[in-house]
Design a protein around this motif. Sequence first.
Motif, PDB file in Angstrom:
ATOM      1  N   GLY C  44      94.340  71.073  -3.686  1.00 20.21           N
ATOM      2  CA  GLY C  44      95.235  69.919  -3.744  1.00 20.21           C
ATOM      3  C   GLY C  44      95.449  69.289  -2.393  1.00 20.21           C
ATOM      4  N   LEU C  45      94.397  69.246  -1.572  1.00 24.03           N
ATOM      5  CA  LEU C  45      94.617  68.784  -0.207  1.00 24.03           C
ATOM      6  C   LEU C  45      94.795  67.273  -0.118  1.00 24.03           C
ATOM      7  CD1 LEU C  45      91.685  67.519   0.782  1.00 24.03           C
ATOM      8  CD2 LEU C  45      91.175  69.887   1.242  1.00 24.03           C
ATOM      9  N   GLU C  46      94.516  66.571  -1.210  1.00 28.65           N
ATOM     10  CA  GLU C  46      94.745  65.130  -1.155  1.00 28.65           C
ATOM     11  C   GLU C  46      96.219  64.820  -0.937  1.00 28.65           C
ATOM     12  OE1 GLU C  46      93.081  63.590  -4.729  1.00 28.65           O
ATOM     13  OE2 GLU C  46      91.039  63.745  -3.994  1.00 28.65           O
ATOM     14  N   LEU C  47      97.073  65.733  -1.386  1.00 25.65           N
ATOM     15  CA  LEU C  47      98.505  65.495  -1.239  1.00 25.65           C
ATOM     16  C   LEU C  47      98.994  65.756   0.175  1.00 25.65           C
ATOM     17  CD1 LEU C  47     100.673  66.592  -4.266  1.00 25.65           C
ATOM     18  CD2 LEU C  47     100.305  64.351  -3.308  1.00 25.65           C
ATOM     19  N   LEU C  48      98.128  66.358   1.002  1.00 30.15           N
ATOM     20  CA  LEU C  48      98.555  66.628   2.377  1.00 30.15           C
ATOM     21  C   LEU C  48      98.800  65.354   3.167  1.00 30.15           C
ATOM     22  CD1 LEU C  48      96.393  69.678   3.452  1.00 30.15           C
ATOM     23  CD2 LEU C  48      98.843  69.609   3.112  1.00 30.15           C
TER      24      LEU C  48
END
Lengths: 123, 120, 359, 283, 632, 139
Positions: C44-48
């Motif tokens: 879920g690194l897009e939310l970083l």
Amino acid sequence: MNMNQEIKELKENELISNVSRLFKEGYRLVQISCSKSDKLQLDYSFDKEYFLLNLRLFLSLENPEVQSITDIYWSAFTYENELHDLFGIHVREINVDFKGNFYRIQEDAPFLNSDSIQHGGKE
Amino acid sequence: MFKLPVVKMLFVVLKSLFTGSACKMYPVCKQEVIKESRGFLNIEPSLCILCSLCSKKCPADALVVNREDRTWEVDRMKCITCGACVEACPKKCLILLPERAGSSIRKQKTDQFNIPIEKP
Amino acid sequence: MASRTIIPFGPQHPVLPEPIHLDLVIEDEKVIEAVPSFGFVHRGLELLVGKKDFHQMVYIAERICGICSMIHGMGICYGIEHIMKIDVPERAKYLRVIWSEMSRIHSHLLWLGLAADAAGYESLFMHCWRIREKLLEIIEATTGGRVIFGVCKVGGTRRDIANSDIHGILITLKDIEKDYQNISKVFRDDYTINHRFSNVGFLSKKDAFELGAVGPTLRASGVSVDMRKTGYSAYRHLEFEALTENSEDCYGRCMVRVREIFQSFNLIYQAAEKLPNGPVDIKVTGNPEGEYFTRLEQPRGEVVYYIKGNGTQNLERFRARTPTFANIGPLVRMLSGCDLADVPVIVLSIDPCISCAER
Amino acid sequence: MKALLGIFGFVIFAPLAGGILCGLDRIVTARMQGRYGPPVLQSFYDVLKLFQKQNLVVNRFHGYFLFCFLIFLIISGSILYAGDDFLMVVFALTVADMFLVMAAYSTNSPYSFIGAQRELLQMLAVEPMLLITGIGFYLAAGSFDIGHIVSVGKPLIFKMPGIFFGLVYVLTIKIRKSPFDLSTSHHAHQEIVKGLTTEFAGPTLALVEIAHWYETILMLSFVFLFFASQPVVGILLAILIYFIEIIIDNTNARVKWQFTLKSSWIVTLLFGGINLFILYILK
Amino acid sequence: MNLIMFLILFPLIPAIIIRLIPSERVRTSTVLISVAIIAVASIFLAFSSLQSGCQYFKLPFKNAGTLITVAEIVLAVTFLFFCRRLPFRKMWIPVIIFIQYIPVQYFELSGKVPVPVNYLILDNLSIIMALLIGIIGGLITVYTVGYMPRYHKEHPEYKDRTSAFISTIFLFFFAMFGIVFSNSLSWIYFFWEVTTLCSFIMIGYSRTDEAVDNSFRALWMLLLGGMGFSVTIVYCSLNKSIGTIELSQITAMTNPMVMFPVVLLCFAGMNKAAQFPFSQWLLGAMVAPTPSSALLHSSTMVKAGVYLCIRCAPVLHNTSSGTTIALIGGITFVVASAIAASLSHGKKVLAYSTIANLGLIILCAGVGSSLAIWAALMLIIFHAVAKALMFLCVGTVDQQTGSLDIEKMRGLISTMPQLTLMILIGIAGMFLAPFGMLISKWAVLEALAEKNPFLILTVVFGGALMMFFWGKWMGTLVAVTGKHMNKEKYTGIYEWAALYSLTILTIGTCVLFPLTAVYFIHPYIMTIYPGFIGDPLFHHDNIIMVLIMLGFAIFLPLGFLVHWEKLHYSVPDLGGANVHDPERFMGSMGESREWHLGNYYLNDIFNEQKLLLPANIVTLLIISIMIIAVII
Amino acid sequence: MSFLKKSPWIIHYDGSSCNGCDIEVLACLTPMYDVERFGIINIGNPKHADVLIITGAVNSQNASVIKTIYHQMGDPKVVLAVGICAASGNFFRDCYNIKGGVDTVIPVDIYVPGCAARPEAIIDGVVAVLKLLEEKTKK
């Protein structure tokens, strides 16, 4: 460079007709993405000879729902299942429906609940 | 049916059989150090001004700068040796060395540096 | 009177370096049905984007995937530069091309090794990786990292290759190419490789196009789509053709990659020859505002980044549609009707990068 | 007495020779792949280590079956070294293999099950050729007795080159080398994990390894029989054949079972059959 | 002599008693007593005349020939009676009956058939067959007593005709004893047709459409075989250079004219032994209750076929006809094994394996050398014992689990340990060293090695295929699924008695095979080939080796009893997708899913549909060519 | 005498890693580094393995997989966490789907730092593991 891209806004009920028109014209499905602001913005990207055409839809944050395009583009199920898992968008009539188990995330629709960023960190 | 160049692999295989291995024999021989390699974050404590820009820029939150205790800490188990801190450092006191950190049996492996008060 | 066998394939499986799971229904080793499963690498690194600023996002984008890291980093930089209307120095553009082609070579060599391994060709795997190691040394000497390049930044590159070094690098590259030549012949002509790859994982031209396959998977079915032809970075100044194969099977996908390695060597030579002098980066001020779809060609195919900035330090949305993700549909189609022994070969033939696909 | 000596020698020295041979194999393989390779005694280390590991089982049946596998393999070799009937050697070998298959079956685990199926397929591919070898010996040497075959003055290879080729072809299957390492392989980058040995762990796996040494020596003894009249040459040639197998292992991908079965049957029919025919005519 | 007559005629008594008195208690006791009597009588016969070589007997009364003729007419009428309800398009079946009976009856009634001197024969071959029929057949009958009530409980839709069934079995004994002791072709012909009648009745037992269809198919196919006899009898009567219908004389002749009748007899034998292209009747027989399958496959019926071929073997030795017959046997062996490899229906696999093994026996008979006959006789013995055991076990499994599918037998060792052990012994007896069949296969290979290398190819490939399908089956049984529920307790006392006896017999025949060879088989072979000096397998330490292996095979299972220390139980490796239940895994859709294992059937290569037709055509061609060639 | 240290067989499982460490683990097997010198084989099967090499962090889905693999390995066994994701989760620990380092599900014996961990570092880790294995067998 911008000539290579075009964004076309659509109403929700125009989606299927537009997509099937693009399919007939020989466009390739590039991606389906979503981003959240005050509304949910859905981008369907298609490519033909290095020209990127985006169909853009806006959905409300409450119970977002959209018709699947997997009847036209069979392989769109991956994107649509992703939309369901990450954004909680209910996609009607997917051909391969993972029913929320595409990513098997513990929390539902993390991208929709924007505050999940704040308590995301787990030391 | 059998294409002749089936011999190709035979050639490759036999060649390496007779020319010896390509192995670097690492623990026996010493590691060749490539000096551009990003391996190990180091600090010259005497230059540090505890501005904590480095820890702000660090994407992995590996750096802790404590102004009160005058310490600068790096957790080797968090540092991704990206060099963001090196670029951010106004005093150029951080440097990436080609060596690398060793393995550990603990989850945290913090290197703490005391920053001397004396500044030139 | 065949009877069905239903078995799990993965997530932990020796032929898969990365976790992917398939429910296989087989009959006499013939796959009747294969249902893939994902999420073993989903981070879920897009939310970083909410936590890190856009400079830091470059590091994060590079760690979407360790094999494609160069182009991931380049893609996000490219998008942000486009939004912020930054004109990157020419030298940086050429350097980006050189590094991304190096990353293509190392990725393809890695793939060739893994594919050979999946077909049970251990020695070929070893030799592919032996050659790859030599290239990694060059990469390390120029970028500082073996797999995570970390050279792209918004506004240029973080490192420069000294003009004095380029000559030496080219000589080494030519050595590597010569060494690779033998291996490429093995892939092209070896009988057992043909046996394992030919007529396996058939994907017709029409299917490949309609299912949205990208990269070598698409090109092996005879569709000439290569995002480098859009001419990003310095590609518009370089001569190359999108390579296609018409065999529409795993062998074609293998051959596309085999040939692309030569093409990449050639591109590096061209870029090194044309490499202009000058700075490699410019100072970046301000924050991005606007949106852009970046499309680049990764070793695995077309990658699409959607970057949307809202004028703050943090991007509003960063999305990466990676080539593997686009190739999953075609993969499912290819898997039905193959042999159990072909499953690893077919799965590998799309060059799956699960950590790319799941981010 | 001589027979007893042969049996005793086989039981004691076959695992030693087999282990060292496997160790050498691994070094040579590594060198062919550009690697350095493990020590020569690595195979022994592996087995000794396996005996030190926990005996992890799915159920208690497969240990028993594996024990039988080893016993019958030893019996098979003993028959050979006692100089008895060649066909009996092959039959005992079949029994041994069948126990291995049963062991894999009894674990009732997907990968070992598929491995077992493939092992059965491999047996299907190998068995005709082994029997034909025996019949070839009978036609060439006049007896099924190994004692008699060994004592024939001239090397039998000249009378039965086709059978020899066929045997070497299926030998790849028997000593579990690529391109025919379908059911299990030493380096488990395979679609079915470790095939039929997937569920064997610790000491039970060690039994399989030891059995593999015996099997290797047994198979090379088959090769040796073709050159039996010149023992030194025979041993050297058997080792050469093993070396060739290593090369084949390193220059081939793993093929599919269809190819394995069909090609080995075709080779058996073509080379074995024609050779038998010629031998029959000459007789 | 009297004992022989007693054995032939005695089975008629229980047959009639059981048919007439429908009481179950009477039936059971009659069966048990009669079976005991038959078994004791055959054993006694064996011991009394084992060493006395070949004996012939004349009949004490004169009109035996007429008696048989009358009986034959009655039989023909019975056949026609059964055909009365046939649809018109199947009217060719009665035509076959007419064609084959009218000439024979004409010749017999007109006295043109030479009158045989010795009506009865008693040699070791007869004794072996009699023992098989008496003991194994008897055990199957005992099993039937326990089996049939349960069968009808399971299939309430069928009419309970157990009495008729069991009385048919005894009729079968009558016919079989008749065949093996008769020396006159017309007698054998009569008994031959009686077995046809019995199998017809048994196959049609359930009277479902399928059963009736199959029974009529069996009828016409077997009648076609009977034609071989009628032609032989007519030919032997007409041809003055033969001039006898005594089987022993015909097979002892060196006259080339004798080739034609012998080939025809072998044709009849192959027909009864269900060789290609006549295999279909045996497969159709699967619809009958299991005991009848067991009976048909193991000791009776098909064995009558191979018995006849073995009788003819000395004539076939070193002739092209013999080689052709051997070739048919070889082809049958390979193709039937290949088809069996592609099937998962337990009874069908057994049926094809029977066909294959009979093919091997026919092959031996066709080769006809002393060692080949040795192998053939061994095969007959081992096959009869092991096959009977297999059929009865499978029948029991079917009754307990309701399925004959091999796939459904996965993990049977957990649910039915005793039965599974029996099946395993049965299977091992079929193909695995050091058990019986393997010894025979060994002998076959050694016999063929000196005779004909081409036939060897069929044997080695067929043998490998056989190993494949048996291995699959064995493996399926021993898979330990962890479902521990004993399902065996419903098996009745009669079934257990029969099963245990057969198991002991299977092991016993294996352990005692040297004795069998020395006391039963060698004397017989010496009567045909006086130069035979014991078989070459006995040199060196082969016997010792076999016995050592056998010892291991029998005593190693005791290893189960030893409780291994320090075992750590674990779950199967499922690629990390395990869930709490070891039988399930985490599926792709996020739900746990049961994993399932199914054997390979190699349908691409070995396929019943694909192989059957070409095999039938080829064998039919070979047979036609052979017969035409012999006529010319 | 412990033979475990002479022949440690490894199984490699990729948690939620970026592939960087995975290919470096694989690179250890290849000619330049060749860990088979220490008798190491990548066996790929938990039942045979002695050393579990995990790269990458643990997410909600692969936690059970890692646990399963760990429990299927026979004693004595060690766990080697390669890369900083496996140690601390790297910056992914802020992600919604990441639980943290490997030690959140199974006990880890040796951590190898690096992003991506260099093959030399992994070899160092393996050498440390060999020592640890000997200690474990003595117990």
